[in-house]
Design a protein around this motif. Structure first.
Motif, short mmCIF file in Angstrom:
data_model
loop_
_atom_site.label_atom_id
_atom_site.label_comp_id
_atom_site.label_asym_id
_atom_site.label_seq_id
_atom_site.Cartn_x
_atom_site.Cartn_y
_atom_site.Cartn_z
N GLY A 1 1.20 -1.47 0.42
CA GLY A 1 -0.11 -0.29 -0.43
C GLY A 1 0.99 1.14 -0.06
N TYR A 2 1.42 1.21 0.77
CA TYR A 2 3.07 2.68 1.16
C TYR A 2 3.86 2.35 -0.02
N ALA A 3 4.02 1.37 -0.96
CA ALA A 3 5.18 1.22 -1.96
C ALA A 3 4.65 1.57 -3.06
N LEU A 4 3.21 1.74 -3.18
CA LEU A 4 2.95 2.18 -4.60
C LEU A 4 2.56 3.03 -4.66
N THR A 5 2.72 4.40 -3.05
CA THR A 5 2.31 5.53 -3.40
C THR A 5 3.95 6.15 -2.96
N TYR A 6 4.92 6.43 -1.84
CA TYR A 6 6.12 6.72 -1.90
C TYR A 6 6.82 5.98 -2.37
N ARG A 7 8.31 7.01 -2.73
CA ARG A 7 9.30 6.83 -3.61
C ARG A 7 10.69 7.15 -2.44
N VAL A 8 9.67 8.89 -1.50
CA VAL A 8 11.10 9.02 -0.98
C VAL A 8 10.41 9.72 0.28
N CYS A 9 11.46 9.56 1.13
CA CYS A 9 10.59 9.89 2.52
C CYS A 9 10.32 11.35 2.99
N THR A 10 8.93 11.79 3.56
CA THR A 10 8.99 12.73 3.40
C THR A 10 7.73 12.97 4.82
N PRO A 11 7.75 13.56 5.64
CA PRO A 11 6.76 14.55 6.87
C PRO A 11 5.44 13.41 6.48
N ALA A 12 5.12 13.13 5.17
CA ALA A 12 3.92 12.34 5.47
C ALA A 12 3.87 11.31 6.17
N ALA A 13 5.77 10.83 5.20
CA ALA A 13 5.44 9.01 5.37
C ALA A 13 5.47 9.11 6.88
N HIS A 14 6.62 10.10 6.98
CA HIS A 14 6.94 10.02 9.23
C HIS A 14 5.85 10.22 10.03
N GLU A 15 4.57 10.96 9.32
CA GLU A 15 3.42 10.95 9.99
C GLU A 15 2.57 9.46 10.62
N ALA A 16 2.89 9.32 9.27
CA ALA A 16 2.62 7.52 8.93
C ALA A 16 3.16 6.72 9.63
N ALA A 17 4.21 6.83 9.67
CA ALA A 17 4.67 5.66 10.38
C ALA A 17 4.46 5.89 11.83
N ALA A 18 4.09 7.25 12.29
CA ALA A 18 3.98 7.56 13.99
C ALA A 18 2.76 7.17 14.23
N ARG A 19 1.61 7.58 13.41
CA ARG A 19 0.06 6.74 13.56
C ARG A 19 -0.07 5.18 13.66
#
Length: 152
Positions: free
Chosen positions: A116-134
C-alpha cells in the motif's frame, strides 16, 4: 481456544517439549518393551491442526498489516528500527501461523500493508513520518488490547 500472542509465551510453551526427549530417554533405560509398544500404537501420520479462526484473528490481521506498512515506511525513512519490523512479522508468523492457511492470511495482510505504501511513496516525506508515527501508535494500542483480552 486461547493461544498466546507473544513470543515470550511461545518460548515458555516450547520449553516443555524441549525437555521431554531427555525424560523419555531416562525412562527408556528402565524398560524398552513398553516404549516399543507405545511407538507401535502411535499414529503413523500426525494430523494437521484444524484451521479454526481464533477470536482475535481480525485484530491479528490488522496488526500484520500495520507491521507491513511500518516495514516499508521505516526502511524508506532509514529509521534505526527498520530491520526490526520484518523480524517482528516473522516472530508473529512463527508463533501464530499454526496452519498453512493461517500463515498465508498473516503474510497476505503484511504484504497489503507493505505494498500500500510501496505504490505511493518513493522518498521519505513528512507525510511518511506522520503515517509511520500513527501506525506505531495504533499498533501499540492494538497489541496492548490483544494482550489484555487474550493473554500473553
Amino acid at each position: 481456544m486461547r493461544r498466546p500472542t507473544t513470543l515470550l509465551c511461545l518460548l515458555a510453551l516450547l520449553a516443555g517439549p524441549l525437555s521431554a526427549p531427555a525424560l523419555a530417554q531416562q525412562r527408556s533405560g528402565r524398560s524398552a518393551a513398553p516404549a516399543k509398544e507405545a511407538a507401535k500404537e502411535a499414529p503413523k501420520e500426525a494430523t494437521a491442526p484444524a484451521d479454526v479462526p481464533a477470536p482475535y484473528d481480525r485484530d491479528l490481521l490488522r496488526m500484520s498489516e500495520i507491521i507491513g506498512a511500518l516495514a516499508f515506511l521505516r526502511n524508506l525513512c532509514a529509521a534505526p528500527d527498520a530491520a526490526d519490523w520484518p523480524a517482528r512479522m516473522k516472530a508473529l508468523i512463527d508463533s501464530e501461523g499454526v496452519t498453512p492457511a493461517r500463515r498465508d492470511r498473516l503474510a497476505g495482510a503484511y504484504n497489503r500493508g507493505y505494498r500500500g505504501y510501496a505504490l505511493t511513496y518513493r522518498v521519505c516525506t513528512p507525510a511518511a513520518h506522520e503515517a509511520a508515527a500513527r501506525y506505531v501508535a495504533e499498533g501499540d494500542r492494538l497489541s496492548h488490547a490483544l494482550a489484555g483480552r487474550f493473554g500473553g
